[in-house]
Design an enzyme around this catalytic site. Structure first.
Site, short mmCIF file in Angstrom:
data_model
loop_
_atom_site.label_atom_id
_atom_site.label_comp_id
_atom_site.label_asym_id
_atom_site.label_seq_id
_atom_site.Cartn_x
_atom_site.Cartn_y
_atom_site.Cartn_z
N GLU A 289 0.82 -1.21 0.00
CA GLU A 289 0.00 0.00 0.00
C GLU A 289 0.86 1.26 0.00
O GLU A 289 0.42 2.31 -0.45
CB GLU A 289 -0.92 0.02 1.23
CG GLU A 289 -2.27 -0.63 0.98
CD GLU A 289 -3.30 -0.38 2.09
OE1 GLU A 289 -2.99 0.28 3.10
OE2 GLU A 289 -4.42 -0.88 1.94
N HIS A 310 7.95 -26.72 -2.05
CA HIS A 310 7.34 -27.83 -2.79
C HIS A 310 6.16 -27.36 -3.63
O HIS A 310 5.36 -28.16 -4.09
CB HIS A 310 6.91 -28.92 -1.81
CG HIS A 310 8.10 -29.48 -1.07
ND1 HIS A 310 8.71 -30.67 -1.41
CD2 HIS A 310 8.83 -28.97 -0.05
CE1 HIS A 310 9.75 -30.88 -0.61
NE2 HIS A 310 9.85 -29.85 0.22
N LYS A 424 -14.16 0.03 -3.74
CA LYS A 424 -15.24 0.39 -2.82
C LYS A 424 -16.35 1.10 -3.59
O LYS A 424 -17.53 0.82 -3.39
CB LYS A 424 -14.72 1.31 -1.71
CG LYS A 424 -13.76 0.64 -0.76
CD LYS A 424 -13.39 1.57 0.38
CE LYS A 424 -12.21 1.03 1.15
NZ LYS A 424 -11.63 1.99 2.08
#
Ligand code: PA5
Length: 447
Positions: A289, A310, A424
């Protein structure tokens, strides 16, 4: 004991010491402007002071509240998202028993999290647990309006009020929010919740050393004074001088910048301790951010080795060469487990007999560092003495400081996050939130 040590030996095939030193002047200037508080985003530098009075004057009250909550709760629900939950989760999980939920010691409330997703099944399962347990909760939101925790809190508030009655519920709810603004502040004042303030000049991802992190950590029974002490020592070390050989945050910021300029666009934080899984999650938010904006920035990723060797190990070894790794090396585990000899050696492991698991883990780490370096992936190793409150505090402040400087070197504002608003707006439009009528019509056509 040094709080942390940076080992740059396995970077020097990719960048030179001269190149590192070449950024000394520039990074010193950035450190100066950070400390003089005249750089980009300088109204969000309150995190620099969270280890010092008057910010730390609040610890007595936090410890008192935590003791009261602990005495009446089997479960403590932390409601928040992003910077309002990741720091607390990082520290709590780092310091907790790996199988805390199965130990039934009854000494501390189990800490669970909500409001960090909108999953119906997650919430249903949580409510089912809370039907059977005595619990309290913290609702943590700086803005007091973030949708995910607001929805979770609406559901949980109803549950806790039905379970205990409104008056007792109010004693079990802690609100951590802005001193003045936001719906949560108004609700907390109206309902008489215990409240703690998130200082106005502290952004979410830099807030773990404020009540945002300290309340849940203290309720978990972990020592917040030692965390602040560790962070305070790191503050001393990283604010005293900009010298690359004496200030690890400055060195780390410079190295990241040079690798980025070489086209290393992804940084992988590598840990060999599962306890640090959420520390990596916190780190990813901090770096992601803070730097990912204006078309720039390193993408922060993380792996838990040897587990992920793995799965992702193949890509790291031989995939596209845009990666570098920052490896956390924990010097001393808390416990000792040795591999015992076996009479028949049927599994062929007697060559390890008498060896601590930590030593095997260490050799896996060095083997991997060397393999990845040979594969073209620069590796920086950060050695931390242990996973203790003090070391975690130091590591938190170290990464915060390095992140701020890294953002300045990149010429972005490391303290804003304009990009998180876009989803948003779309979500509000799709949900038909009042005020978004025009957008609702537009966006629904795109589905
Ligand atoms: O770092 C940030 O600022 C964000 O991740 C916020 O912490 C997150 O969006 C939650 O915001 P709030 O605390 O206002 O609910």
């Amino acid at each position: 004991m040094a709080p942390i040590k940076l080992n740059i030996r396995h970077l020097l095939e990719f960048i030179t010491r001269e190149e590192i030193d070449g950024l000394q002047e520039q990074v010193t200037k950035h450190l100066d402007s950070l400390l003089r508080r005249n750089g980009r985003g300088s109204d969000f530098l309150g995190w620099l002071d969270l280890t010092e009075p008057p910010a730390t004057d609040i610890t007595g009250s936090i410890l008192e509240t935590a003791a009261r909550i602990r005495s009446m709760s089997e479960v403590f629900v932390v409601v928040g998202i992003g910077g309002s939950y990741l720091g607390a989760r990082a520290v709590i999980e780092a310091l907790s028993h790996h199988f805390a939920g199965m130990m039934n010691t009854g000494q501390t409330p189990q800490i669970v999290f909500a409001g960090q997703n909108i999953s119906e099944d997650y919430m249903a399962n949580l409510l089912e647990v809370l039907d059977r347990k005595d619990y309290s909760m913290a609702i943590i939101s700086k803005s007091g309006t973030t949708t995910e925790p607001a929805i979770a809190f609406r559901l949980l508030r109803r549950h806790i009020e039905e379970k205990y009655g409104r008056k007792e519920a109010a004693r079990r709810i802690i609100a951590i929010t802005d001193p003045e603004k936001g719906a949560l502040r108004a609700m907390a004042d109206h309902e008489g919740y215990i409240t703690y303030e998130i200082p106005g000049d502290v952004g979410g991802r830099y807030s773990v050393l404020s009540p945002v992190g300290l309340i849940p950590i203290a309720v978990a029974g972990q020592d917040i004074l030692k965390i602040l002490d560790g962070a305070g020592s790191m503050r001393g070390l990283t604010t005293r001088t900009g010298n690359l050989d004496e200030n690890p945050a400055v060195l780390y910021a410079v190295i990241r910048n040079l690798l980025y300029q070489r086209g290393m666009l992804v940084e992988i934080l590598v840990s060999y301790e599962p306890a640090l899984h959420y520390f990596s999650e916190w780190w990813k938010q901090l770096l992601g951010e803070s730097e990912g904006k204006e078309g720039k920035g390193i993408f922060p990723a993380s792996v838990d080795f040897t587990t992920d060797l793995h799965s992702l190990g193949q890509y790291i070894q031989e995939g596209k060469r845009i990666l570098f790794e920052t490896v956390l090396d924990i010097e001393h585990p808390v416990h000792e487990v040795k591999i015992a000899p076996a009479d028949d050696d049927s599994d062929g492991l007697n060559y390890l007999a008498g060896m601590r698991l930590h030593e095997v883990n260490r050799m896996a780490r060095w083997g991997t560092v060397l393999a990845h370096v040979d594969g073209g992936v620069p590796n920086l190793v950060i050695t931390v003495p242990d996973i203790s409150e003090k070391s975690l505090g130091a590591l938190i402040f170290f990464f915060e400081m390095a992140c701020a400087l890294s953002g300045y070197l990149l010429d972005v504002n490391p303290f804003d996050q304009p990009g998180v608003e876009m989803y948003k707006r779309n979500m509000f439009s799709l949900l038909g939130k009042p005020g978004f009528e025009k957008e609702t019509l537009q966006i629904r056509k795109r589905l």
